[in-house]
Write a protein that holds these residues in place. Structure first.
Motif, PDB file in Angstrom:
ATOM      1  N   UNK A 168       3.925   5.498  -9.084  1.00 28.10           N
ATOM      2  CA  UNK A 168       2.776   6.144  -8.110  1.00 28.10           C
ATOM      3  C   UNK A 168       2.387   5.173  -6.984  1.00 28.10           C
ATOM      4  N   UNK A 169       2.432   3.870  -7.202  1.00 27.86           N
ATOM      5  CA  UNK A 169       2.420   2.916  -6.138  1.00 27.86           C
ATOM      6  C   UNK A 169       3.395   2.961  -5.064  1.00 27.86           C
ATOM      7  N   UNK A 170       4.591   3.118  -5.668  1.00 24.52           N
ATOM      8  CA  UNK A 170       6.075   2.998  -4.697  1.00 24.52           C
ATOM      9  C   UNK A 170       5.848   4.282  -3.745  1.00 24.52           C
ATOM     10  N   UNK A 171       5.517   5.696  -4.581  1.00 24.71           N
ATOM     11  CA  UNK A 171       5.778   6.641  -3.661  1.00 24.71           C
ATOM     12  C   UNK A 171       4.514   6.407  -2.600  1.00 24.71           C
ATOM     13  N   UNK A 172       3.277   6.102  -2.764  1.00 27.67           N
ATOM     14  CA  UNK A 172       2.336   5.842  -2.023  1.00 27.67           C
ATOM     15  C   UNK A 172       2.881   4.993  -0.636  1.00 27.67           C
ATOM     16  N   UNK A 173       3.394   3.753  -1.064  1.00 24.38           N
ATOM     17  CA  UNK A 173       3.885   3.131  -0.018  1.00 24.38           C
ATOM     18  C   UNK A 173       4.993   3.633   0.925  1.00 24.38           C
ATOM     19  N   UNK A 174       5.884   4.537  -0.131  1.00 14.96           N
ATOM     20  CA  UNK A 174       6.874   5.113   0.653  1.00 14.96           C
ATOM     21  C   UNK A 174       6.231   6.220   1.843  1.00 14.96           C
ATOM     22  N   UNK A 175       5.224   6.728   1.290  1.00 11.22           N
ATOM     23  CA  UNK A 175       4.565   7.894   2.376  1.00 11.22           C
ATOM     24  C   UNK A 175       4.116   7.012   3.514  1.00 11.22           C
ATOM     25  N   UNK A 176       3.458   5.783   3.276  1.00 14.83           N
ATOM     26  CA  UNK A 176       2.943   5.113   4.566  1.00 14.83           C
ATOM     27  C   UNK A 176       4.395   4.649   5.342  1.00 14.83           C
TER      28      UNK A 176
END
Length: 253
Positions: A168-176
C-alpha cells in the motif's frame, strides 16, 4: 533537400492523421494530381504508403517496420553515457542508469564519484526495487493494473527504518512519483546514502530508463542533494530528446 523529396516526405505526416484520397494529397501539397500520383506511387513501391480499396491512401506497413527496427536498435546506454559523464564532471557524485526488464530493475551504466567514498552498486545487478529512486521511476510508469499486481508480489525488506514497509505504501509512493516526475531514496536502502532521480522517455512519452545521482550524507546532506534535482532533470530531458529524436522546446534551459 530536393523539391521532389520534400514533397514526398510531406505526404507521410498527412497520412499519419488518417487515410486521404489523391485530391486531398494534391491540395495539401499544392500540386497537380498527376504530380501527387507519381509521388504516391513511388512511396507505395517502397511500402511506405498503401492504397486501400476505396482508393484512399494510408501509411504502409513497411514504415511501421522501419520505425520499430530503429527503436530496437537504439542503445540507451550509448546515448546517455556522455550526458551522465558530463553531469558527473559538474557535480562529482555517483550517477546510475537503469532499465526495467522482466520484473527486475537493472543498472546498465554507472559513473563513479570523484571522491574516495565508493558505492557498492554494480552494472548488471538488480537494484533494491522497493526503495531505489530509479525503480520507483520505472515502475510508476507501468499501467495501473500491472503496478498493483507487481506491488502485491514483492517482498518489502526493512533495509532501514525508512524503507518502504508494504504494498500500500509502495503504490502510494509510485502514484506521487508518477505525478511529480521525479523520485528520491533518502536512506531507504542504506541509511547513509541519499539519491534523487529522473525518468528518460521515448518518443511515445513512456519511460524507457531512469537515471539517478547518489551521494553519502558525509559528503552532502539530503537537502544539498535535492538542490541538484533541476540539473538531473535537465540531463534526463536532454537524453530523452536525443533518444527519441525530438527537438528541444524553445523555452527549455
Amino acid at each position: 533537400m530536393s523539391q521532389t523529396v520534400d514533397r514526398a516526405l510531406s505526404i507521410l505526416p498527412l497520412l499519419a492523421q488518417g487515410p486521404a484520397d489523391l485530391g486531398q494529397v494534391a491540395d495539401r501539397l499544392g500540386v497537380h494530381k498527376s504530380t501527387a500520383l507519381r509521388l504516391l506511387r513511388t512511396l507505395h513501391e517502397h511500402g511506405l504508403v498503401y492504397r486501400q480499396q476505396d482508393q484512399r491512401y494510408r501509411l504502409g506497413a513497411r514504415l511501421f517496420a522501419l520505425a520499430q527496427e530503429a527503436v530496437e536498435n537504439l542503445d540507451i546506454r550509448e546515448i546517455a553515457h556522455p550526458h551522465l559523464a558530463a553531469l558527473n564532471e559538474r557535480i562529482g557524485h555517483t550517477i546510475h542508469l537503469a532499465v526495467y526488464e522482466e520484473g527486475e530493475v537493472l543498472y546498465i551504466d554507472k559513473v563513479e564519484s570523484r571522491y574516495p567514498v565508493r558505492m557498492y552498486s554494480r552494472i548488471g545487478k538488480p537494484v533494491a526495487i522497493t526503495v531505489a529512486a530509479v525503480a520507483k521511476l520505472l515502475l510508476a510508469d507501468l499501467p495501473e493494473p500491472e503496478r498493483r499486481a507487481l506491488a502485491g508480489k514483492l517482498d518489502y525488506p526493512p533495509y532501514t527504518p525508512r524503507s518502504t514497509p508494504n504494498a500500500a505504501a509502495f503504490l502510494k509512493e509510485l502514484a506521487t512519483v508518477r505525478e511529480q516526475g521525479w523520485a528520491t531514496d533518502l536512506g531507504g536502502h542504506e541509511e547513509s546514502i541519499n539519491c534523487v532521480g529522473a525518468p528518460i522517455r521515448g518518443a511515445d512519452g513512456r519511460v524507457v530508463a531512469a537515471m539517478s545521482v547518489s551521494a553519502p550524507n558525509v559528503v552532502v546532506t539530503a537537502e544539498e542533494l535535492l538542490s541538484l534535482l533541476p540539473q538531473v532533470r535537465r540531463t534526463a530531458d536532454t537524453i530523452s530528446r536525443e533518444y527519441s529524436g525530438t527537438s528541444p522546446n524553445k523555452d527549455s534551459a
